[in-house]
Design a protein around this motif. Sequence first.
Motif, PDB file in Angstrom:
ATOM      1  N   TYR A  44     168.384  32.006  92.806  1.00 29.88           N
ATOM      2  CA  TYR A  44     167.859  30.647  92.648  1.00 29.88           C
ATOM      3  C   TYR A  44     166.359  30.586  92.909  1.00 29.88           C
ATOM      4  CZ  TYR A  44     172.502  28.800  92.014  1.00 29.88           C
ATOM      5  OH  TYR A  44     173.757  28.528  91.499  1.00 29.88           O
ATOM      6  N   GLY A  45     165.712  31.742  92.940  1.00 34.88           N
ATOM      7  CA  GLY A  45     164.271  31.793  93.100  1.00 34.88           C
ATOM      8  C   GLY A  45     163.778  31.538  94.500  1.00 34.88           C
ATOM      9  N   LEU A  46     164.674  31.448  95.472  1.00 34.87           N
ATOM     10  CA  LEU A  46     164.259  31.192  96.851  1.00 34.87           C
ATOM     11  C   LEU A  46     163.612  32.439  97.433  1.00 34.87           C
ATOM     12  CD1 LEU A  46     167.439  29.268  98.082  1.00 34.87           C
ATOM     13  CD2 LEU A  46     165.321  28.333  97.119  1.00 34.87           C
ATOM     14  N   GLY A  47     162.498  32.238  98.105  1.00 31.81           N
ATOM     15  CA  GLY A  47     161.765  33.378  98.636  1.00 31.81           C
ATOM     16  C   GLY A  47     160.908  34.069  97.606  1.00 31.81           C
ATOM     17  N   LYS A  51     157.223  29.868  90.030  1.00 30.77           N
ATOM     18  CA  LYS A  51     157.619  30.099  88.646  1.00 30.77           C
ATOM     19  C   LYS A  51     159.052  30.602  88.553  1.00 30.77           C
ATOM     20  CE  LYS A  51     156.286  32.806  84.580  1.00 30.77           C
ATOM     21  NZ  LYS A  51     155.331  33.820  84.045  1.00 30.77           N
ATOM     22  N   SER A  52     159.459  31.425  89.524  1.00 36.01           N
ATOM     23  CA  SER A  52     160.809  31.987  89.504  1.00 36.01           C
ATOM     24  C   SER A  52     161.879  30.949  89.813  1.00 36.01           C
ATOM     25  CB  SER A  52     160.906  33.127  90.517  1.00 36.01           C
ATOM     26  OG  SER A  52     159.969  34.147  90.239  1.00 36.01           O
ATOM     27  N   LYS A  53     161.498  29.835  90.405  1.00 36.09           N
ATOM     28  CA  LYS A  53     162.470  28.794  90.758  1.00 36.09           C
ATOM     29  C   LYS A  53     162.744  27.835  89.609  1.00 36.09           C
ATOM     30  CE  LYS A  53     161.119  28.621  95.674  1.00 36.09           C
ATOM     31  NZ  LYS A  53     160.117  29.676  95.640  1.00 36.09           N
ATOM     32  N   LEU A  58     166.396  24.326  87.092  1.00 39.17           N
ATOM     33  CA  LEU A  58     166.560  23.472  85.908  1.00 39.17           C
ATOM     34  C   LEU A  58     167.984  23.561  85.369  1.00 39.17           C
ATOM     35  CD1 LEU A  58     165.341  21.627  83.738  1.00 39.17           C
ATOM     36  CD2 LEU A  58     164.644  23.693  82.493  1.00 39.17           C
ATOM     37  N   LEU A  59     168.508  24.782  85.279  1.00 38.15           N
ATOM     38  CA  LEU A  59     169.883  24.954  84.788  1.00 38.15           C
ATOM     39  C   LEU A  59     170.892  24.345  85.754  1.00 38.15           C
ATOM     40  CD1 LEU A  59     169.675  28.603  83.388  1.00 38.15           C
ATOM     41  CD2 LEU A  59     169.691  26.463  82.100  1.00 38.15           C
ATOM     42  N   PHE A  60     170.616  24.442  87.051  1.00 41.12           N
ATOM     43  CA  PHE A  60     171.495  23.807  88.042  1.00 41.12           C
ATOM     44  C   PHE A  60     171.509  22.293  87.839  1.00 41.12           C
ATOM     45  CE2 PHE A  60     172.317  21.874  92.189  1.00 41.12           C
ATOM     46  CZ  PHE A  60     173.474  22.531  92.572  1.00 41.12           C
TER      47      PHE A  60
END
Length: 298
Positions: A44-47, A51-53, A58-60
Amino acid sequence: MTPASAAPPGASIHNIGYRHYDGPRLGRAYARRSLFSQSLRGAYGLGRSAKSKVLPMLLFAVMCLPAAIMVAVAVFTKAGSLPVGYTRYAIYLQAVIGLYLAAQAPQSVSRDLRFKTVPLYFSRPIERGDYVASKFAAMASALFVLTAAPLLVLYVGALLAKMDFLEQTKGFAQGLVSVVLLSLLFAGIGLVVSALTPRRGFGVAAVIAVLTIPYGAVSAVQGIAFVQGSEAAVGWLGLFSPITLIDGVQSTFLGGSSSFPNGLAPSTGAGFVYLLVTLIAIAGCYALLMRRYRKAGL
């Protein structure tokens, strides 16, 4: 000229000594938990960078938005039932789930292969089985969060709309079982495909292809079989696509309606075959991952 006289002016060597590590040694269990946590957060891009989040969040949101709209309509109109069953929700939004898996499964394993970090994991104390189990569990957990969150929204909304508590609780529980199977199956497929290449782009394309091409082919052949009157073949053809496998299991055992042509659901006997094939596919994916990581120097 001696080495000392050849040294640049002002240069000096400091002997800081060497000290043994005297802290706690947390072992394999801690390493497994850390790898699982890091992989789940990364899904989920955490950490990671902002940009990675963007894409996973968005899909979530896209997964949960239709459920929120349905709940709002049900509460406002005081409807007696939800417009979509709990077991059907993930089937309807399979494209979103596929995009999420295609984006995150390669991120989980392809980069380790590309940058040759797998041997570092396997140095010690973690072993091959620990790495595979942690990655598999993390990807399945990430998919479960993605697919179970909208079901929770539907359930809470149904209770707010004062629908029958026992009926909604039963449907919610059946929906959770369905998405558990879906998460395990899709996680295994996505990781196996992604582990075949160190190139993330190739992994993304391959995961999308593995999920969409069989589904399109099975749906087309099922439609042809139904038009030609071969209704018995419609149920068996669903064994050849990941999403139709889950569809067959949930429509047979979990009270869901089938998305096969004309709503034809597999018979009870065929349903057991669907369940068996699903479990074999999950176990097979895990075994393939173990085989893929048999050598640490990948």
